[in-house]
Enzyme design. Structure first.
Site, PDB file in Angstrom:
ATOM      1  N   GLU A  73      52.330 -12.493  20.179  1.00  0.00           N
ATOM      2  CA  GLU A  73      51.930 -11.334  20.718  1.00  0.00           C
ATOM      3  C   GLU A  73      51.325 -10.553  19.847  1.00  0.00           C
ATOM      4  O   GLU A  73      50.900  -8.630  21.009  1.00  0.00           O
ATOM      5  CB  GLU A  73      53.313 -11.669  22.165  1.00  0.00           C
ATOM      6  CG  GLU A  73      53.530 -12.958  22.274  1.00  0.00           C
ATOM      7  CD  GLU A  73      53.077 -13.525  23.289  1.00  0.00           C
ATOM      8  OE1 GLU A  73      51.450 -13.222  23.697  1.00  0.00           O
ATOM      9  OE2 GLU A  73      53.604 -13.492  24.765  1.00  0.00           O
ATOM     10  N   TYR A 119      65.821   8.539  36.754  1.00  0.00           N
ATOM     11  CA  TYR A 119      64.871   7.449  35.612  1.00  0.00           C
ATOM     12  C   TYR A 119      63.330   7.105  35.236  1.00  0.00           C
ATOM     13  O   TYR A 119      63.233   6.729  34.095  1.00  0.00           O
ATOM     14  CB  TYR A 119      66.332   6.661  34.989  1.00  0.00           C
ATOM     15  CG  TYR A 119      66.955   7.922  34.402  1.00  0.00           C
ATOM     16  CD1 TYR A 119      67.513   9.179  35.029  1.00  0.00           C
ATOM     17  CD2 TYR A 119      67.402   8.336  32.508  1.00  0.00           C
ATOM     18  CE1 TYR A 119      67.887  10.727  34.250  1.00  0.00           C
ATOM     19  CE2 TYR A 119      67.491   9.398  32.213  1.00  0.00           C
ATOM     20  CZ  TYR A 119      68.172  10.539  32.558  1.00  0.00           C
ATOM     21  OH  TYR A 119      68.648  11.211  31.943  1.00  0.00           O
TER      22      TYR A 119
HETATM   23  P1  13P Z   1      57.149 -14.768  19.168  1.00  0.00           P
HETATM   24  O1  13P Z   1      58.639 -15.865  18.632  1.00  0.00           O
HETATM   25  O2  13P Z   1      55.688 -15.479  18.470  1.00  0.00           O
HETATM   26  O3  13P Z   1      57.202 -13.302  19.302  1.00  0.00           O
HETATM   27  O4  13P Z   1      56.520 -15.333  21.137  1.00  0.00           O
HETATM   28  C1  13P Z   1      57.985 -14.556  21.563  1.00  0.00           C
HETATM   29  C2  13P Z   1      57.493 -14.334  23.636  1.00  0.00           C
HETATM   30  O5  13P Z   1      57.916 -13.475  23.686  1.00  0.00           O
HETATM   31  C3  13P Z   1      56.452 -14.738  23.479  1.00  0.00           C
HETATM   32  O6  13P Z   1      56.224 -14.152  25.215  1.00  0.00           O
END
Ligand code: 13P
Length: 209
Positions: A73, A119
């Site tokens: 990501e 908040y």
């Molecule tokens: P990654 O393990 O590549 O960080 O992906 C995890 C995730 O949350 C995908 O949206």
């Protein structure tokens, strides 16, 4: 803060999120901006068990230059850094209630987390919904870039929240605040709600930015 101290902080805060159930399995990824690049959690790593020395390092252009293979990501994180120059850290979670809101057909795509409490206004602001894309799809970065940095946080449809902050602690606190407000919204669904009104929201923005 030195890079070594930032790595330790990243592992400590990620463990805290994991220990309290804000992320499960290998879900979620967290990054922090450095002077000459970024640190980001490795792909398929569990936020509860990070080895600070193996956290991925990217250069300014997003090239992988150290540590384990970075989160898939990374596009989403870089889109926040590029459009929000003051962002120092980004947190993506699949936390239960924010993800629930991202799946509900009647969530307002312009305002997923209405101003229920002060908040959430102070720490998170207005949160739009970004249309669904496959995890790791670089088009997700384009969708976030298209928001021109107007929002500190977004909900990814049918996926989860992604939140930026001026530093790691702020981004983590904002992600927690978003999740807790989402929990209130889901818990209170079907009941008559009193939201903060426009003047109360304006007062908070004037006092806390
Ligand atoms: P990654 O393990 O590549 O960080 O992906 C995890 C995730 O949350 C995908 O949206």
């Amino acid at each position: 803060m030195t890079e070594a101290a930032l790595r330790d902080d990243l592992a400590r805060l990620c463990k805290s999120l994991f220990d309290r159930g804000f992320s499960v399995g290998s879900a979620g990824n967290v990054s922090v901006r450095l002077d000459d690049g970024y640190l980001i959690t490795p792909t398929n790593s569990c936020l509860g068990f990070l080895d600070p020395a193996r956290i991925s390092r990217l250069d300014r252009d997003g090239n992988h230059v150290g540590g384990d293979k970075p989160s898939k990501e990374v596009f989403l994180h870089r889109a926040f850094y590029e459009t929000r120059p003051a962002a120092g850290a980004v947190v993506h979670l699949h936390s239960t209630y924010a993800t629930a809101l991202s799946c509900l057909a009647d969530t307002d795509p312009e305002d997923c987390i209405p101003p229920l409490t002060p908040y959430v206004v102070m720490r998170v602001g207005r949160v739009p919904l970004v249309p669904y894309f496959r995890p790791g799809d670089a088009r997700g970065g384009e969708l976030i870039r298209a928001l021109d940095g107007r929002h500190a946080a977004v909900l990814l449809a049918n996926h989860g929240p992604i939140v930026s902050g001026k530093d790691l602690t702020s981004a983590v606190y904002a992600a927690e605040e978003l999740e807790e407000t989402a929990r209130l919204l889901v818990t209170l669904r079907g009941q008559k709600l009193r939201m903060l009104d426009e003047s109360q929201v304006a007062e908070l923005r004037a006092a806390f930015g």
